[in-house]
Design an enzyme around this catalytic site. Structure first.
Site, PDB file in Angstrom:
ATOM      1  N   HIS A   1      -5.506   1.994  -4.619  1.00 50.52           N
ATOM      2  CA  HIS A   1      -4.639   1.431  -3.571  1.00 50.52           C
ATOM      3  C   HIS A   1      -4.258   0.004  -3.917  1.00 50.52           C
ATOM      4  O   HIS A   1      -4.823  -0.627  -4.810  1.00 50.52           O
ATOM      5  CB  HIS A   1      -5.342   1.482  -2.206  1.00 50.52           C
ATOM      6  CG  HIS A   1      -6.532   0.576  -2.081  1.00 50.52           C
ATOM      7  ND1 HIS A   1      -6.776  -0.170  -0.961  1.00 50.52           N
ATOM      8  CD2 HIS A   1      -7.540   0.298  -2.939  1.00 50.52           C
ATOM      9  CE1 HIS A   1      -7.889  -0.872  -1.118  1.00 50.52           C
ATOM     10  NE2 HIS A   1      -8.376  -0.607  -2.308  1.00 50.52           N
TER      11      HIS A   1
ATOM     12  N   CYS B   1       0.823  -1.225   0.000  1.00 48.29           N
ATOM     13  CA  CYS B   1       0.000   0.000   0.000  1.00 48.29           C
ATOM     14  C   CYS B   1       0.849   1.264   0.000  1.00 48.29           C
ATOM     15  O   CYS B   1       0.667   2.162  -0.834  1.00 48.29           O
ATOM     16  CB  CYS B   1      -0.990  -0.018   1.162  1.00 48.29           C
ATOM     17  SG  CYS B   1      -0.252   0.152   2.809  1.00 48.29           S
TER      18      CYS B   1
ATOM     19  N   HIS C   1      -2.884   1.286   6.786  1.00 42.30           N
ATOM     20  CA  HIS C   1      -3.154   1.199   5.343  1.00 42.30           C
ATOM     21  C   HIS C   1      -3.273   2.613   4.796  1.00 42.30           C
ATOM     22  O   HIS C   1      -3.743   3.521   5.477  1.00 42.30           O
ATOM     23  CB  HIS C   1      -4.445   0.425   5.061  1.00 42.30           C
ATOM     24  CG  HIS C   1      -4.663   0.191   3.597  1.00 42.30           C
ATOM     25  ND1 HIS C   1      -3.922  -0.712   2.866  1.00 42.30           N
ATOM     26  CD2 HIS C   1      -5.518   0.764   2.704  1.00 42.30           C
ATOM     27  CE1 HIS C   1      -4.313  -0.698   1.605  1.00 42.30           C
ATOM     28  NE2 HIS C   1      -5.272   0.188   1.479  1.00 42.30           N
TER      29      HIS C   1
END
Length: 345
Positions: free
Chosen positions: A321, A261, A309
């Protein structure tokens, strides 16, 4: 990362080397202990909802482990650069000392050859006493300067040696910490394999719905600014991220063939000439935080209270993402998980 079936949150709650290494080791060990034991396989009595929840839990743990691994690797790389710099400085200092010793040897030889006689007798026998005194004075001053310079260089060399030892010690400690995180990573990879077993135990329709769940659109905030990118660099970063949609999530990778990520956001902004930190936790502070309602393309959206994240806002209530192992870089609703902060780089 979880599969994003949680309700959306439209608010944006902003949320000396040796000690850092020890803290990193402790954090890694704590995180590893927190993993617990995953089920050995699919429980036929487990409901599809419980199975999906367990898979979500495993993915979330995996992502947190990835960011810890990235953080450890970043610190080790930084320490290695410091060690290289210290070693280079020490080598240059040693060369200077060696040159100075050679010069001092020459001066000492000249002094011996000219001063073998008693200084008073040499002065008496000299055909030019004034010249002799001048030379003796010069030699004394040169010797003093050379000795002083040598003392300074030796002190500098000792300091450099100390720096080098400290850097090497810190590097050893960070390597040890990274090994802890690597073991943690291997444990999570085992859990991910178990997660795949759990998913495969679901009926085909449930497996398909799990894959679609985070794209369901439920949870996107109802009102966002709708504006374009806040800067040319943000626009370039969004375009870079869009170009790699479909590439795989890869542990600890920051492109271009695969990403985790924070690796995706770091790589995308690097294409725009902007250097971001490696981890999602550091990236959330890489610019000015803004309310989610004012998000514009290129803004970084961090999720969960610990920012484990991160994604890039792409406009129209969507983010780009790298979701979790086994998935590809993709678009999802910005409200797929609780948002902890929005950062404008």
């Amino acid at each position: 990362m979880v599969s994003h079936r949680r309700p959306s949150h439209s608010g944006s709650g902003l949320g000396s080397r040796g000690s850092a290494a020890v803290a990193l080791s402790a954090a890694a060990a704590t995180a590893a202990a927190a993993l617990g034991a995953a089920p050995a396989g699919a429980d036929p009595r487990r409901s599809p909802e419980a199975t999906r929840a367990e898979v979500d839990r495993l993915y979330e743990q995996a992502e947190k482990a990835t960011e810890q691994y990235n953080k450890a690797t970043e610190r080790v790389d930084r320490l290695r650069a410091l060690v290289d710099q210290a070693q280079d400085s020490a080598a240059r200092g040693q060369e200077s000392v060696n040159r100075m010793r050679g010069a001092l040897g020459s001066v000492a030889g000249a002094q011996y050859r000219s001063g073998g006689l008693d200084p008073a007798l040499a002065l008496l026998l000299s055909s030019d006493p004034d010249s002799y005194l001048d030379k003796a004075s010069v030699l004394d001053r040169v010797g003093e300067r050379q000795s002083g310079a040598l003392r300074e260089l030796k002190q500098a060399q000792r300091r450099l040696g100390q720096v080098r030892m400290e850097a090497a010690r810190d590097l050893t400690e960070l390597e040890r910490s990274r090994a802890v995180v690597a073991r943690h990573k291997r444990a999570v990879e085992g859990k991910l394999a178990q997660a795949r077993l759990l998913l495969n135990s679901l009926p085909a329709a449930d497996r398909e719905s799990y894959g679609r769940a985070s794209r369901s659109g439920r949870g996107g905030p109802e009102t966002l600014s709708g504006g374009g990118p806040a800067s040319a660099r943000a626009s370039a970063a969004v375009l870079a991220a869009q170009r790699v949609v479909g590439r795989p999530y890869v542990w600890g990778a920051n492109g271009p063939s695969g990403f985790d990520c924070s690796g995706l956001t770091q790589w995308s902004y690097a294409q725009a000439g902007v250097g971001l930190p490696r981890t999602s936790q550091a990236q959330r502070y890489a610019g000015r935080q803004v309310p989610l309602s004012e998000a514009r393309p290129g803004d970084l959206v961090a999720y969960r209270d610990d920012a484990s994240h991160i994604a890039m806002y792409a406009g129209n209530g969507q983010v780009i993402h790298a979701p979790y192992p086994g998935a590809s870089v993709r678009y999802d609703p910005v409200g797929m998980m609780p948002v902890s902060s929005v950062t404008r780089v």
